[in-house]
Design a protein around this motif. Structure first.
Motif, PDB file in Angstrom:
ATOM      1  N   UNK A 258       0.858  -1.187   0.000  1.00 19.21           N
ATOM      2  CA  UNK A 258       0.000   0.000   0.000  1.00 19.21           C
ATOM      3  C   UNK A 258       0.892   1.234   0.000  1.00 19.21           C
ATOM      4  N   UNK A 259       0.677   2.102  -0.987  1.00 19.26           N
ATOM      5  CA  UNK A 259       1.487   3.304  -1.104  1.00 19.26           C
ATOM      6  C   UNK A 259       0.654   4.542  -0.800  1.00 19.26           C
ATOM      7  N   UNK A 260       1.266   5.505  -0.122  1.00 20.73           N
ATOM      8  CA  UNK A 260       0.690   6.835   0.071  1.00 20.73           C
ATOM      9  C   UNK A 260       1.623   7.808  -0.620  1.00 20.73           C
ATOM     10  N   UNK A 261       1.151   8.412  -1.713  1.00 20.80           N
ATOM     11  CA  UNK A 261       2.060   9.187  -2.567  1.00 20.80           C
ATOM     12  C   UNK A 261       2.450  10.529  -1.950  1.00 20.80           C
ATOM     13  N   UNK A 262       1.534  11.239  -1.374  1.00 21.33           N
ATOM     14  CA  UNK A 262       1.843  12.553  -0.821  1.00 21.33           C
ATOM     15  C   UNK A 262       2.005  13.609  -1.900  1.00 21.33           C
ATOM     16  N   UNK A 263       2.750  14.659  -1.579  1.00 19.04           N
ATOM     17  CA  UNK A 263       2.921  15.821  -2.459  1.00 19.04           C
ATOM     18  C   UNK A 263       4.124  15.650  -3.372  1.00 19.04           C
ATOM     19  N   UNK A 264       3.979  16.135  -4.608  1.00 21.64           N
ATOM     20  CA  UNK A 264       5.120  16.191  -5.512  1.00 21.64           C
ATOM     21  C   UNK A 264       5.829  17.533  -5.295  1.00 21.64           C
ATOM     22  N   UNK A 265       7.111  17.492  -4.969  1.00 28.39           N
ATOM     23  CA  UNK A 265       7.833  18.710  -4.581  1.00 28.39           C
ATOM     24  C   UNK A 265       8.750  19.198  -5.696  1.00 28.39           C
ATOM     25  N   UNK A 266       8.866  20.511  -5.742  1.00 26.82           N
ATOM     26  CA  UNK A 266       9.843  21.179  -6.597  1.00 26.82           C
ATOM     27  C   UNK A 266      10.910  21.817  -5.725  1.00 26.82           C
ATOM     28  N   UNK A 267      12.076  22.025  -6.312  1.00 26.15           N
ATOM     29  CA  UNK A 267      13.210  22.520  -5.542  1.00 26.15           C
ATOM     30  C   UNK A 267      13.149  24.030  -5.357  1.00 26.15           C
ATOM     31  N   UNK A 268      13.238  24.459  -4.104  1.00 25.46           N
ATOM     32  CA  UNK A 268      13.295  25.891  -3.793  1.00 25.46           C
ATOM     33  C   UNK A 268      14.732  26.370  -3.680  1.00 25.46           C
ATOM     34  N   UNK A 269      15.672  25.463  -3.437  1.00 26.21           N
ATOM     35  CA  UNK A 269      17.070  25.866  -3.369  1.00 26.21           C
ATOM     36  C   UNK A 269      17.890  24.950  -2.484  1.00 26.21           C
ATOM     37  N   UNK A 328       7.756  23.139   2.276  1.00 27.75           N
ATOM     38  CA  UNK A 328       6.647  24.094   2.239  1.00 27.75           C
ATOM     39  C   UNK A 328       5.483  23.362   1.585  1.00 27.75           C
ATOM     40  N   UNK A 329       4.613  22.798   2.425  1.00 28.42           N
ATOM     41  CA  UNK A 329       3.534  21.970   1.900  1.00 28.42           C
ATOM     42  C   UNK A 329       2.532  22.778   1.090  1.00 28.42           C
ATOM     43  N   UNK A 330       2.346  24.012   1.479  1.00 33.98           N
ATOM     44  CA  UNK A 330       1.373  24.848   0.770  1.00 33.98           C
ATOM     45  C   UNK A 330       1.839  25.143  -0.662  1.00 33.98           C
ATOM     46  N   UNK A 331       3.134  25.422  -0.813  1.00 39.09           N
ATOM     47  CA  UNK A 331       3.669  25.747  -2.128  1.00 39.09           C
ATOM     48  C   UNK A 331       4.176  24.521  -2.881  1.00 39.09           C
ATOM     49  N   UNK A 332       4.312  23.399  -2.177  1.00 37.68           N
ATOM     50  CA  UNK A 332       4.835  22.190  -2.814  1.00 37.68           C
ATOM     51  C   UNK A 332       6.299  22.319  -3.171  1.00 37.68           C
ATOM     52  N   UNK A 333       7.082  22.950  -2.277  1.00 30.46           N
ATOM     53  CA  UNK A 333       8.510  23.120  -2.533  1.00 30.46           C
ATOM     54  C   UNK A 333       9.316  22.592  -1.346  1.00 30.46           C
ATOM     55  N   UNK A 334      10.590  22.353  -1.612  1.00 30.48           N
ATOM     56  CA  UNK A 334      11.508  21.898  -0.574  1.00 30.48           C
ATOM     57  C   UNK A 334      12.848  22.597  -0.775  1.00 30.48           C
TER      58      UNK A 334
END
Length: 427
Positions: A258-269, A328-334
């Protein structure tokens, strides 16, 4: 296994009489066990086969005592009889280990412990490295598998924890038939990723199965797949599903994941601490990381490895690069803040060049740029083949071989020995 003298007869039994003491029967009023409070009288009676109120000859008492001794649970056993009390003195074995199921497809943990305690009175969570208790437990596992339709041969052997460098368990492994990962049912994947996710875990089908390692293997393969797509917080939970499937090729363990995918993140820096061995500008120039791109775990790992190598090039062979992620879950960045612990500086020890002629060895040693006692530079090893325009004969040699190296670090002296091996490239 120690085999001590099992019988100490008191003076009462040694008195002269017409009938041999070995043939004479003695009926103790009590049977007592002293020296190992781990086991109750009831457990020891059950394991030895002794029964209160029964008369025994000396030979019979020796036989019952041998049952205890042969179990492997005790280092030494002796007994005395004073005409009323049969008293055993027991010394427990010092080498005992908990069981570890390697690939038996049987319930482990507390269920395993409870099952063994119910069947074997001398099992208290640990097993000797030899003796009848070990053999009986191995046979019990074979019988349990036979009831499931698996005709298995099981090997019992001490298990060494490689991280600790010592034996920590008694391992039980099916040596025949082969046990492998079977079909996999995947749940929780989104519609657009489900097909690729199934292909990612399908690569593990047919891999050698182990009770602990296979779960980690399946979960890691799936989370790595999602990590490459920027799903950095994806989780996977793998469990065996249903009964093992047995055929001519062996035993196959089906799984459900069973997988829980979560958020796809983009790089903030990626931000380096100012005291790192490389500047932010130099890091950014080579990193291949771009702000706003979907994060790739592979690229990140390559860059952490690059930073580690910079420390190795300055002799910091135990350096730890420590990237800390901020989501940053709201923006989908890390973003990543990177610090490091350099550790001690190592110097060059000895250089050995293996499986080459003396003239080639001399030429390679002459080209080596890090003398003994200088700060070690691992980059010099990897750059050894870069001899363009310096030594044409070495250039020709390196173009036809693969160069391998191993490092032997001496933590007491903080030195590094280098062994170089050249192998001819296959055409």
């Amino acid at each position: 296994m120690i085999r001590p003298t099992l019988l100490l007869l008191p003076a009462l039994l040694l008195c002269a009489c017409a009938t041999s003491s070995n043939a004479q029967s003695y009926q103790p009023k009590t049977i007592q066990f002293k020296g190992d409070p781990e086991y109750s009288t009831a457990e020891l009676l059950a394991a030895s086969g002794l029964k209160k109120g029964t008369a025994y000859t000396v030979a019979q008492l020796n036989e019952h005592t041998k049952l205890l001794m042969d179990s492997g649970v005790f280092q030494d056993i002796s007994f005395t009889f004073n005409g009323q009390d049969l008293v055993y003195q027991i010394i427990p074995a010092t080498v005992m280990f908990p069981p570890r199921l390697e690939n038996l497809t049987l319930p482990g943990g507390k269920e395993l412990d409870d099952r063994l305690r119910a069947h074997f009175p001398l099992y208290h969570g640990k097993i000797p490295t030899e003796g009848t208790l070990l053999d009986d437990i191995r046979k019990e596992f074979e019988d349990e598998l036979k009831a499931k339709g698996i005709q298995a041969t099981i090997l019992a052997a001490p298990y060494t924890d490689m991280k600790l460098g010592k034996i920590t368990a008694m391992g039980f492994t099916i040596t025949s038939p082969e046990v492998r990962i079977g079909e996999i049912q995947l749940d929780g994947a989104s519609a657009d990723l489900a097909t690729k996710a199934r292909l990612a875990v399908a690569k593990t089908i047919g891999s050698t199965y182990s009770d602990e390692g296979s779960v980690s293997q399946l979960e890691t393969s799936l989370t790595s797949f999602y990590g490459e797509l920027g799903y950095l917080e994806a989780t996977a939970h793998a469990v065996p599903r249903g009964e093992p499937v047995t055929d001519a090729q062996g035993v196959h363990i089906p799984f459900a994941i069973t997988v829980t995918e979560g958020t796809q993140y983009k790089l903030a820096g990626v931000h380096l601490a100012p005291d790192l061995v490389i500047s932010q500008e130099a890091f950014d120039k080579q990193s291949g990381l771009r702000t706003g791109e979907v994060v790739s775990l592979k690229k990140l790992r390559e860059n952490w490895a690059f930073l580690t190598r910079q420390y190795h090039n300055k002799g910091c062979m135990k350096a730890q690069v420590l990237p800390a992620a901020t989501f940053d879950h709201a923006q989908g960045t890390v973003s990543y803040s990177v610090t490091a612990e350099p550790g001690p500086v190592y110097t060059m020890g000895t250089l050995k060049v293996l499986n080459v002629s003396d003239d080639v060895r001399d030429a390679i040693i002459a080209a080596w740029k890090v003398p003994s006692g200088a700060v070690f530079n691992e980059g010099a090893v990897r750059g050894l083949t870069a001899t363009h325009g310096v030594n044409p004969s070495l250039e020709r040699l390196f173009s036809a071989v693969n160069l391998f190296y191993s490092l032997k670090m001496h933590d007491d002296a903080h030195t590094v020995d280098v062994d170089l091996t050249l192998e001819k490239r296959r055409q």
